[in-house]
Design a protein around this motif. Structure first.
Motif, mmCIF file in Angstrom:
data_model
loop_
_atom_site.group_PDB
_atom_site.id
_atom_site.type_symbol
_atom_site.label_atom_id
_atom_site.label_comp_id
_atom_site.label_asym_id
_atom_site.label_seq_id
_atom_site.Cartn_x
_atom_site.Cartn_y
_atom_site.Cartn_z
ATOM 1 N N THR A 165 0.812 -1.204 0.069
ATOM 2 C CA THR A 165 -0.037 -0.109 -0.109
ATOM 3 C C THR A 165 0.648 1.024 0.062
ATOM 4 O OG1 THR A 165 -1.757 -1.132 1.111
ATOM 5 C CG2 THR A 165 -1.810 1.409 1.231
ATOM 6 N N VAL A 166 0.394 2.167 -0.919
ATOM 7 C CA VAL A 166 1.443 3.307 -1.059
ATOM 8 C C VAL A 166 0.513 4.496 -0.119
ATOM 9 C CG1 VAL A 166 2.041 5.158 -2.565
ATOM 10 C CG2 VAL A 166 2.180 2.953 -3.247
ATOM 11 N N LEU A 167 -0.579 4.578 -0.464
ATOM 12 C CA LEU A 167 -1.491 5.448 0.423
ATOM 13 C C LEU A 167 -2.849 5.075 0.233
ATOM 14 C CD1 LEU A 167 -2.158 8.834 -1.255
ATOM 15 C CD2 LEU A 167 -1.549 6.796 -2.564
ATOM 16 N N THR A 168 -3.907 5.312 1.042
ATOM 17 C CA THR A 168 -5.463 5.314 0.968
ATOM 18 C C THR A 168 -5.975 6.808 0.858
ATOM 19 O OG1 THR A 168 -5.817 5.414 3.243
ATOM 20 C CG2 THR A 168 -5.223 3.337 2.315
ATOM 21 N N GLU A 169 -6.965 6.907 0.334
ATOM 22 C CA GLU A 169 -7.696 8.296 0.054
ATOM 23 C C GLU A 169 -9.014 8.138 0.226
ATOM 24 O OE1 GLU A 169 -7.225 10.170 -3.690
ATOM 25 O OE2 GLU A 169 -6.523 8.463 -4.543
ATOM 26 N N PRO A 170 -9.985 9.032 0.648
ATOM 27 C CA PRO A 170 -11.296 8.774 0.722
ATOM 28 C C PRO A 170 -12.217 9.112 -0.745
ATOM 29 C CG PRO A 170 -10.622 10.871 1.450
ATOM 30 C CD PRO A 170 -9.258 10.182 1.074
ATOM 31 N N PHE A 171 -13.300 8.959 -0.570
ATOM 32 C CA PHE A 171 -14.053 9.384 -2.043
ATOM 33 C C PHE A 171 -14.959 10.561 -1.886
ATOM 34 C CE2 PHE A 171 -13.945 4.628 -1.814
ATOM 35 C CZ PHE A 171 -13.510 4.361 -3.172
ATOM 36 N N VAL A 172 -14.995 11.290 -2.938
ATOM 37 C CA VAL A 172 -15.870 12.431 -3.123
ATOM 38 C C VAL A 172 -17.007 12.159 -4.185
ATOM 39 C CG1 VAL A 172 -13.999 13.953 -2.381
ATOM 40 C CG2 VAL A 172 -14.232 13.376 -4.930
ATOM 41 N N ALA A 173 -17.900 13.096 -4.059
ATOM 42 C CA ALA A 173 -18.864 13.084 -5.025
ATOM 43 C C ALA A 173 -18.390 14.022 -6.214
ATOM 44 C CB ALA A 173 -20.275 13.338 -4.265
ATOM 45 N N VAL A 174 -18.670 13.842 -7.324
ATOM 46 C CA VAL A 174 -18.460 14.525 -8.521
ATOM 47 C C VAL A 174 -19.853 14.905 -8.955
ATOM 48 C CG1 VAL A 174 -17.191 14.736 -10.857
ATOM 49 C CG2 VAL A 174 -16.372 13.144 -9.135
ATOM 50 N N LEU A 175 -20.113 16.318 -9.114
ATOM 51 C CA LEU A 175 -21.507 16.774 -9.586
ATOM 52 C C LEU A 175 -21.122 17.859 -10.674
ATOM 53 C CD1 LEU A 175 -22.731 17.527 -6.050
ATOM 54 C CD2 LEU A 175 -23.184 15.417 -7.276
ATOM 55 N N PRO A 176 -22.249 17.887 -11.604
ATOM 56 C CA PRO A 176 -22.448 19.038 -12.585
ATOM 57 C C PRO A 176 -22.423 20.320 -11.466
ATOM 58 C CG PRO A 176 -23.599 17.375 -13.344
ATOM 59 C CD PRO A 176 -23.369 16.892 -11.924
ATOM 60 N N SER A 177 -21.605 21.347 -11.739
ATOM 61 C CA SER A 177 -21.843 22.532 -10.829
ATOM 62 C C SER A 177 -23.243 22.996 -10.929
ATOM 63 C CB SER A 177 -21.001 23.566 -11.504
ATOM 64 O OG SER A 177 -21.358 23.828 -12.956
ATOM 65 N N ALA A 178 -24.179 22.779 -11.881
ATOM 66 C CA ALA A 178 -25.419 23.187 -11.645
ATOM 67 C C ALA A 178 -26.357 22.159 -10.866
ATOM 68 C CB ALA A 178 -26.023 23.265 -13.211
ATOM 69 N N HIS A 179 -25.883 20.988 -10.486
ATOM 70 C CA HIS A 179 -26.691 20.177 -9.720
ATOM 71 C C HIS A 179 -27.092 20.655 -8.242
ATOM 72 C CE1 HIS A 179 -27.883 16.400 -7.695
ATOM 73 N NE2 HIS A 179 -27.618 15.756 -8.862
ATOM 74 N N PRO A 180 -28.212 20.493 -8.055
ATOM 75 C CA PRO A 180 -28.758 21.025 -6.693
ATOM 76 C C PRO A 180 -28.041 20.572 -5.551
ATOM 77 C CG PRO A 180 -30.633 20.149 -8.212
ATOM 78 C CD PRO A 180 -29.574 19.798 -8.585
ATOM 79 N N LEU A 181 -27.408 19.501 -5.600
ATOM 80 C CA LEU A 181 -26.597 19.271 -4.486
ATOM 81 C C LEU A 181 -25.180 19.823 -4.448
ATOM 82 C CD1 LEU A 181 -27.269 15.259 -4.156
ATOM 83 C CD2 LEU A 181 -28.098 17.015 -2.752
ATOM 84 N N ALA A 182 -24.972 20.315 -5.420
ATOM 85 C CA ALA A 182 -23.498 21.270 -5.563
ATOM 86 C C ALA A 182 -23.635 22.479 -4.505
ATOM 87 C CB ALA A 182 -23.213 21.624 -6.837
ATOM 88 N N ALA A 183 -24.774 22.934 -4.171
ATOM 89 C CA ALA A 183 -24.748 23.892 -3.083
ATOM 90 C C ALA A 183 -24.241 23.613 -1.816
ATOM 91 C CB ALA A 183 -26.063 24.582 -3.181
ATOM 92 N N GLN A 184 -24.322 22.200 -1.431
ATOM 93 C CA GLN A 184 -23.781 21.813 -0.144
ATOM 94 C C GLN A 184 -22.424 21.361 -0.091
ATOM 95 O OE1 GLN A 184 -28.194 19.135 0.103
ATOM 96 N NE2 GLN A 184 -26.268 18.394 0.960
ATOM 97 N N ARG A 185 -21.850 21.585 1.172
ATOM 98 C CA ARG A 185 -20.537 21.347 1.278
ATOM 99 C C ARG A 185 -20.290 19.937 1.411
ATOM 100 N NH1 ARG A 185 -17.110 24.206 5.980
ATOM 101 N NH2 ARG A 185 -17.468 26.053 4.306
ATOM 102 N N THR A 186 -21.062 19.053 2.172
ATOM 103 C CA THR A 186 -21.038 17.595 1.990
ATOM 104 C C THR A 186 -22.392 17.411 1.843
ATOM 105 O OG1 THR A 186 -21.304 17.455 4.330
ATOM 106 C CG2 THR A 186 -19.132 17.540 3.692
ATOM 107 N N ILE A 187 -22.428 15.743 0.980
ATOM 108 C CA ILE A 187 -23.498 15.418 0.950
ATOM 109 C C ILE A 187 -23.628 13.879 1.522
ATOM 110 C CG2 ILE A 187 -24.232 16.837 -1.184
ATOM 111 C CD1 ILE A 187 -23.442 14.088 -2.728
ATOM 112 N N ARG A 188 -24.899 13.495 1.604
ATOM 113 C CA ARG A 188 -24.988 11.779 1.861
ATOM 114 C C ARG A 188 -25.329 11.210 0.501
ATOM 115 N NH1 ARG A 188 -29.537 11.531 3.135
ATOM 116 N NH2 ARG A 188 -30.777 13.453 3.452
ATOM 117 N N ILE A 189 -24.495 10.217 0.725
ATOM 118 C CA ILE A 189 -24.654 9.195 -0.689
ATOM 119 C C ILE A 189 -25.821 8.824 -1.005
ATOM 120 C CG2 ILE A 189 -23.907 7.183 -1.660
ATOM 121 C CD1 ILE A 189 -21.430 7.122 -0.086
ATOM 122 N N GLY A 190 -26.823 8.628 -0.412
ATOM 123 C CA GLY A 190 -28.261 8.352 -0.566
ATOM 124 C C GLY A 190 -28.887 9.658 -1.248
#
Length: 302
Positions: A165-190
């Motif tokens: 193992t070299v490193l581990t890293e978390p996941f992020v959500a990738v959204l279109p900037s116009a997506h309603p959820l893009a206004a939030q700092r973090t989102i729930r996967i659901g």
């Protein structure tokens, strides 16, 4: 007719005598008595079939055969010295050729640092770099067309390859900037359940693909895949066009596209593993050198 071999010791003695043109001086430089020097020259002349020196009282000169042999003898010893030095460098892992496969997303995280450090330490090593996803890297390691792999989520049941193992890293959500959820700092996967997804096809990275799908399943839905893309750069470009959303390793945030937004996700405990891979039975000192470089300079987490 078979060409006779010329012993290196005799060639060396010949060169020294040709430069000194004095048996006594040449013998002293060689650290031997004059009679053994004379014997070496005689044996070399026997192999050539002609005298190499005119011997006169108080004087030694090269014959035409000797003058012809001298530059070739010098080249032969120089080539041998160069060959021995190159063999020592390759044998010790200071020179040679190292073939490395890497997942494209690692150019955004561990690859530049690993290669920069290795090149600084071993500048005589030629690095042959190949961009490929995880599954082709595993095949290339087995086929011996690459020596080292840098990949994501190595298989758990592999017996012929080693992984570190070299490193581990978390996941992020990738959204279109116009997506309603893009206004939030973090989102729930659901919250992504109703959005189409852009994902890597499973065959290029089975464990990473299954990990992403598993995050969605644990949040109560199966992702509806609208489009597949082999590279993360392409995934982001397709998200930018509005074709869907994605979940990706956090280092993908270094891809700069105006029309996408990266957001932290909850739950945030899931991480993707980046590993260096090699053949367990590979005796190459270059492989050992690169593994040591990775161990001594672990990359920072994104």
């Amino acid at each position: 007719m078979e060409r006779p071999e010329l012993p290196l010791q005799q060639l060396h003695a010949f060169i020294v005598l040709a430069e000194e043109l004095h048996f006594g001086h040449a013998a002293a430089l060689l650290g031997i008595a004059q009679p053994p020097l004379s014997q070496q020259i005689r044996r070399l002349e026997d192999k050539v079939g002609h005298p190499l020196f005119h011997r006169e009282p108080g004087r030694v000169t090269l014959t035409p055969a000797g003058r012809e042999l001298l530059p070739a003898a010098r080249r032969a010893l120089a080539d041998l010295a160069d060959g021995l030095a190159a063999a020592r460098d390759i044998g010790s892992g200071r020179a040679g050729r190292l073939r490395i496969g890497f997942a494209a997303s690692l150019a955004l995280t561990v690859l530049p640092g690993v290669l920069r450090t290795f090149r600084e330490r071993f500048p005589a090593v030629h690095l042959d770099i190949h961009e490929m996803t995880t599954a082709p890297q595993l095949a290339a390691l087995h086929d011996k067309t690459i020596d080292i792999g840098l990949l994501r989520e190595p298989p758990a049941d592999e017996t012929q390859l080693g992984f570190k193992t070299v490193l581990t890293e978390p996941f992020v959500a990738v959204l279109p900037s116009a997506h309603p959820l893009a206004a939030q700092r973090t989102i729930r996967i659901g919250q992504l359940a109703d959005s189409p997804f852009v994902l890597l096809p499973r065959h290029v990275g089975p464990r990473l693909h299954d990990q992403i799908v598993g995050l969605c399943t644990a949040s109560g839905f199966t992702p509806r895949v609208a489009q597949h893309a082999v590279e993360w750069q392409t995934v982001c470009a397709l998200v930018e066009t509005g074709l869907g959303v994605s979940l990706a390793p956090a280092s993908i945030r270094r891809i700069r596209l105006k029309g996408i937004a990266f957001r932290g996700i909850e739950p945030s405990t899931a991480r993707t593993r980046v590993a260096v891979a090699w053949r367990k039975n590979d005796p190459s000192p270059l492989v050992a050198r690169l593994l040591a470089t990775v161990s001594q300079d672990p990359p920072k987490r994104p």
